[in-house]
Design an enzyme around this catalytic site. Structure first.
Site, short mmCIF file in Angstrom:
data_model
loop_
_atom_site.label_atom_id
_atom_site.label_comp_id
_atom_site.label_asym_id
_atom_site.label_seq_id
_atom_site.Cartn_x
_atom_site.Cartn_y
_atom_site.Cartn_z
N SER A 148 -10.85 -0.43 -7.73
CA SER A 148 -10.27 -1.66 -7.34
C SER A 148 -10.85 -3.27 -8.19
CB SER A 148 -11.56 -2.21 -6.15
OG SER A 148 -11.36 -3.20 -5.83
N ASP A 156 -2.12 0.46 -0.02
CA ASP A 156 -3.01 -0.54 -0.60
C ASP A 156 -3.20 -1.92 -0.05
OD1 ASP A 156 -5.61 -1.27 -1.86
OD2 ASP A 156 -5.30 0.31 -3.69
N HIS A 203 -7.28 2.20 -0.29
CA HIS A 203 -7.97 1.37 -0.69
C HIS A 203 -8.93 2.41 -1.71
CE1 HIS A 203 -8.82 -1.88 -3.44
NE2 HIS A 203 -9.85 -2.18 -3.14
#
Length: 460
Positions: free
Chosen positions: A203, A400, A429
């Site tokens: 991320s 995502d 994710h």
């Protein structure tokens, strides 16, 4: 609007340590446990390290707290640093999580696995904006039904920015940046006595790793970026892309819920579930849309999300939903990038994104406190790329909700021949340690075995 400077401004501000630098960390146990039971850091050792608050003026220092799972003698090949993203997410537990999820793979044996609470977070000289629980979602504005809603959000956003500028840690605020955190990574490398470090970040952690690989290209060993932001990180464009991610991912949930209509009664077809979303959003308001977006992060969240839709449960607050997490996230985002300051920009963006992504676009494009930030950016943002070795592996889900495929493709292009990308036909994710065997194998083959893909490829 401030002009960005060239990447050369990010050459290290301090000389590199000698190759034989002596380790300077004192490892002890137990580690801090974040007040949780059982402790998420059980079995790890921890140490503290002083780093400059401002690398241009290194006299004043702040403290970082690090964690370690030691590799197996005879199998150890180096050091692997890990970052969970956020920004604002603490990382001390990551080595223990890696052992728990991938202990049988041999990967934790091959490295001293290092976690850390990044500057400003948790046990590493934390920052605050003294935000109330209602203010802690200020990074992502509520869904705006029109220009007046943008004006109303702006008043609240301006108040949060003012609080950050007047908080008890206001002197730390200008130095909470990705560039400084990347410099902290290099100080950790130095303290460990290593010439190079391997890295895994997911991320926002993908952008931190990309920044390190760009600023210190010769000090990275094997770099893995998971769920990849665009080359400019979490700027205004990345914020708006949350709506694109919502659209990419929502059909997975709609199909899942339709297949379980006998349990949740949200619709017998994906189209009916989508219509139910619009019906519920009209009644429950912006929080419903935000909770739905959060629920799309992982298939494992689908039952709780469906129960919330059905009115039988509500989304629970996580352990990171506090002022420190929200404050650092906001400070890094606002310090890193050049956010538009004119309210009209956000009003136009809301209407544009409503046409493109009506389910979530007017939330992702709404104004936030970065438009009213109380300090000037100290240096230009880090843009991923530049010359260096071919050692950057990107792994990315096709659907995502937070870091859409489009941004990952841009970062892949920015690194050119330095990078390869493995794209996974999956939603959610995060790739590594999830259920996709192909995606996991790509990361393991590289980090454990040094197999860097010859070309980009897809996992079907």
């Amino acid at each position: 609007m401030r002009k960005s400077l060239v990447l050369l401004a990010f050459l290290p501000l301090l000389a590199a340590p000698p190759a034989n630098a002596s380790p300077s960390l004192k490892w002890t146990s137990p580690c801090p446990d974040y007040g949780m039971s059982p402790s998420p850091t059980a079995g790890l050792e921890c140490a503290t390290l002083r780093v400059p608050l401002d690398y241009a003026h290194p006299e004043r220092t702040i403290e970082l707290t690090l964690s370690r799972h030691a590799g197996v003698p005879g199998k150890r090949r180096g050091v692997l640093l890990m970052n969970p993203g956020g920004p604002g997410s603490p990382g001390l537990a990551m080595p223990a999580q890696l052992v728990q999820r991938m202990g049988g793979s041999g990967l934790p044996d091959a490295y001293d696995v290092i976690g850390f609470d990044p500057r400003g977070t948790g046990y590493s000289t934390p920052v605050t904006c003294a935000m109330t629980p209602e203010q802690r979602g200020a990074v992502l504005g509520p869904y705006a039904d029109g220009p007046r809603d943008v004006v109303a959000t702006a008043a609240k956003a301006r108040a949060v920015a003012k609080q950050c500028g007047e908080a008890s840690t206001k002197d730390l605020l200008p130095h909470m940046t990705t560039a400084n955190t990347a410099r902290d990574l290099d100080r950790i490398r130095e303290a460990l006595g290593e010439n190079k470090i391997s890295y895994y970040g997911v991320s926002y952690g993908s952008y931190l790793g990309a920044a390190y690989a760009s600023m210190f290209p010769d000090r990275g060993d094997r770099i893995v970026l998971d769920s990849v932001l665009g080359p400019a990180g979490l700027d205004v464009r990345a914020n708006q892309r949350f709506a694109e991610g919502f659209d990419d991912r929502f059909p997975d949930f709609a199909a899942w819920a339709a297949a379980r209509d006998d349990v949740y009664h949200l619709g017998r077809t994906p189209a009916a579930v989508t219509a139910k979303f619009s019906e519920l959003a009209a009644v429950r308001g912006p929080e419903f849309r935000a909770n739905t977006w959060n629920g799309l992060y992982d298939d494992a969240f689908f039952p709780a999300l469906a129960a919330e839709w059905a009115g039988t449960a509500r989304a629970a607050a996580g352990p990171l939903d506090g002022d420190n997490h929200a404050a650092l996230q906001l400070q890094v985002l606002c310090n890193d990038s050049n956010w538009p300051e004119q309210l009209g920009y956000y009003q136009r963006a809301v209407e544009r994104e409503r046409a493109r992504h009506p389910m979530f676009g007017p939330a992702a494009a709404n104004v936030n406190p970065c438009a009213f930030w109380p300090v000037e950016r100290a240096e230009p943002p880090v843009r991923a790329g530049g010359p260096g070795p071919a050692n950057v592996l990107l792994v990315q889900n096709e659907r995502d909700p937070a870091t859409p495929l489009a941004g990952a493709r841009e970062t892949r292009a920015a690194f050119g021949n330095r990078a390869r990308m493995v794209t996974v036909d999956a939603g959610g994710h995060g790739v590594f340690t999830r259920d996709n065997a192909c995606g996991n194998a790509a990361v393991l083959e590289y980090l454990r075995g040094g197999v860097f893909p010859a070309v980009d490829r897809s996992c079907r």
